[in-house]
Scaffold this motif. Sequence first.
Motif, PDB file in Angstrom:
ATOM      1  N   VAL A   1       0.838  -1.202   0.000  1.00  0.00           N
ATOM      2  CA  VAL A   1       0.000   0.000   0.000  1.00  0.00           C
ATOM      3  C   VAL A   1       0.872   1.252   0.000  1.00  0.00           C
ATOM      4  O   VAL A   1       0.644   2.200  -0.766  1.00  0.00           O
ATOM      5  CB  VAL A   1      -0.941   0.003   1.221  1.00  0.00           C
ATOM      6  N   PHE A   2       1.897   1.252   0.859  1.00  0.00           N
ATOM      7  CA  PHE A   2       2.803   2.397   0.955  1.00  0.00           C
ATOM      8  C   PHE A   2       3.518   2.651  -0.372  1.00  0.00           C
ATOM      9  O   PHE A   2       3.644   3.805  -0.811  1.00  0.00           O
ATOM     10  CB  PHE A   2       3.828   2.143   2.059  1.00  0.00           C
ATOM     11  N   ALA A   3       3.969   1.585  -1.021  1.00  0.00           N
ATOM     12  CA  ALA A   3       4.684   1.721  -2.289  1.00  0.00           C
ATOM     13  C   ALA A   3       3.802   2.351  -3.362  1.00  0.00           C
ATOM     14  O   ALA A   3       4.250   3.212  -4.127  1.00  0.00           O
ATOM     15  CB  ALA A   3       5.183   0.357  -2.762  1.00  0.00           C
ATOM     16  N   PHE A   4       2.544   1.946  -3.423  1.00  0.00           N
ATOM     17  CA  PHE A   4       1.632   2.533  -4.406  1.00  0.00           C
ATOM     18  C   PHE A   4       1.335   4.001  -4.092  1.00  0.00           C
ATOM     19  O   PHE A   4       1.202   4.823  -5.000  1.00  0.00           O
ATOM     20  CB  PHE A   4       0.324   1.734  -4.463  1.00  0.00           C
ATOM     21  N   VAL A   5       1.257   4.330  -2.798  1.00  0.00           N
ATOM     22  CA  VAL A   5       0.951   5.715  -2.410  1.00  0.00           C
ATOM     23  C   VAL A   5       2.103   6.655  -2.766  1.00  0.00           C
ATOM     24  O   VAL A   5       1.896   7.708  -3.374  1.00  0.00           O
ATOM     25  CB  VAL A   5       0.638   5.795  -0.897  1.00  0.00           C
ATOM     26  N   VAL A   6       3.340   6.282  -2.392  1.00  0.00           N
ATOM     27  CA  VAL A   6       4.478   7.192  -2.599  1.00  0.00           C
ATOM     28  C   VAL A   6       4.945   7.238  -4.047  1.00  0.00           C
ATOM     29  O   VAL A   6       5.691   8.133  -4.428  1.00  0.00           O
ATOM     30  CB  VAL A   6       5.673   6.819  -1.691  1.00  0.00           C
ATOM     31  N   THR A   7       4.516   6.271  -4.863  1.00  0.00           N
ATOM     32  CA  THR A   7       4.918   6.277  -6.269  1.00  0.00           C
ATOM     33  C   THR A   7       3.793   6.730  -7.185  1.00  0.00           C
ATOM     34  O   THR A   7       3.907   6.626  -8.409  1.00  0.00           O
ATOM     35  CB  THR A   7       5.393   4.876  -6.714  1.00  0.00           C
ATOM     36  N   ASN A   8       2.730   7.231  -6.602  1.00  0.00           N
ATOM     37  CA  ASN A   8       1.575   7.638  -7.399  1.00  0.00           C
ATOM     38  C   ASN A   8       1.771   8.994  -8.077  1.00  0.00           C
ATOM     39  O   ASN A   8       1.031   9.350  -8.994  1.00  0.00           O
ATOM     40  CB  ASN A   8       0.326   7.692  -6.500  1.00  0.00           C
ATOM     41  N   LYS A   9       2.768   9.746  -7.606  1.00  0.00           N
ATOM     42  CA  LYS A   9       2.973  11.109  -8.095  1.00  0.00           C
ATOM     43  C   LYS A   9       4.312  11.227  -8.794  1.00  0.00           C
ATOM     44  O   LYS A   9       5.305  10.660  -8.372  1.00  0.00           O
ATOM     45  CB  LYS A   9       2.919  12.080  -6.908  1.00  0.00           C
ATOM     46  N   GLY A  10       4.334  12.003  -9.898  1.00  0.00           N
ATOM     47  CA  GLY A  10       5.593  12.311 -10.571  1.00  0.00           C
ATOM     48  C   GLY A  10       5.834  11.502 -11.824  1.00  0.00           C
ATOM     49  O   GLY A  10       5.492  10.323 -11.894  1.00  0.00           O
ATOM     50  N   ALA A  11       6.428  12.146 -12.816  1.00  0.00           N
ATOM     51  CA  ALA A  11       6.769  11.481 -14.073  1.00  0.00           C
ATOM     52  C   ALA A  11       7.775  12.348 -14.813  1.00  0.00           C
ATOM     53  O   ALA A  11       7.907  13.552 -14.541  1.00  0.00           O
ATOM     54  CB  ALA A  11       5.521  11.258 -14.924  1.00  0.00           C
TER      55      ALA A  11
END
Length: 279
Positions: A93-103
């Motif tokens: 869950v944490f991995a999906f949350v912190v990687t949801n932003k930015g490109a």
Amino acid sequence: MAFRLSNNLIGILNAVTFLLSVPVLGGGIWLGTRADGTECERYFSAPVIALGVFLLVVSLAGLVGACCRVNCLLWFYLVAMFILIVVVFCFTVFAFVVTNKGAGEAVSGRGYKEYRLGDYSNWLQKRVENSKNWNRIRSCLQSSKVCKKLQEKNWDQTQFFKADLSPLESGCCKPPTSCNFLYIGGTNWTKVAGNSSDPDCNTWNNDGGQLCYNCQSCKAGVVATLKRDWKRVAVVCIVFLVFIVIVYSVGCCAFRNNRRDNRGGGGAYRGAGWKGGYA
């Protein structure tokens, strides 16, 4: 036969896990003790050793607990598996949350993208902005020679601008596009003063040991790489989570079997061992 299937299955699974833990533990020790090892390898040796020890202890407890009907060991195994399930779930869950932003940002006339640190999650930004963390990461990047591929290329300017660079290569091995430096070849650029207010333009150095390793763009490249890798790991964690939940359920059945044995004549079974009729 069906009644004992859970015990036998848990025993087999943990025997395989026990065998796999040995090379994991050995690999971690080797990374940490090799004479010519890099700082990066030594840094990653600790979690590898911890993983190897965890797998070794837990699989041994599950193996003995299921096959020899030792309730306390099987109880320890189930507790450890439950903790593992919670940890893997929380990490996913944490991995999906912190990687949801930015490109990465596409640049006109370029085959590669530009990366800006401010586009990513605050948690990831703080990790690379920490000087102690960044010094270790930079040492890893330098020792792994992440820019060596570009240094050995004999590209002209057109070929370089069309190249599909990785986030690390784009952020750490060249100056930002906004600097408008003149491309010479490899990782060599000619600075043009006054063309940009980007502080990374002044940080850039043609020295192969420095380049843009201290640039914000390099930190952004590291974060972009982490984001990509963590998303892949998160997907794998979902599959792994389903698997360990199934194993945990089978382990609960084996624990229940042990309790029934202890209550209703299990002593005869334990005395006969594997020679009984519970194949």
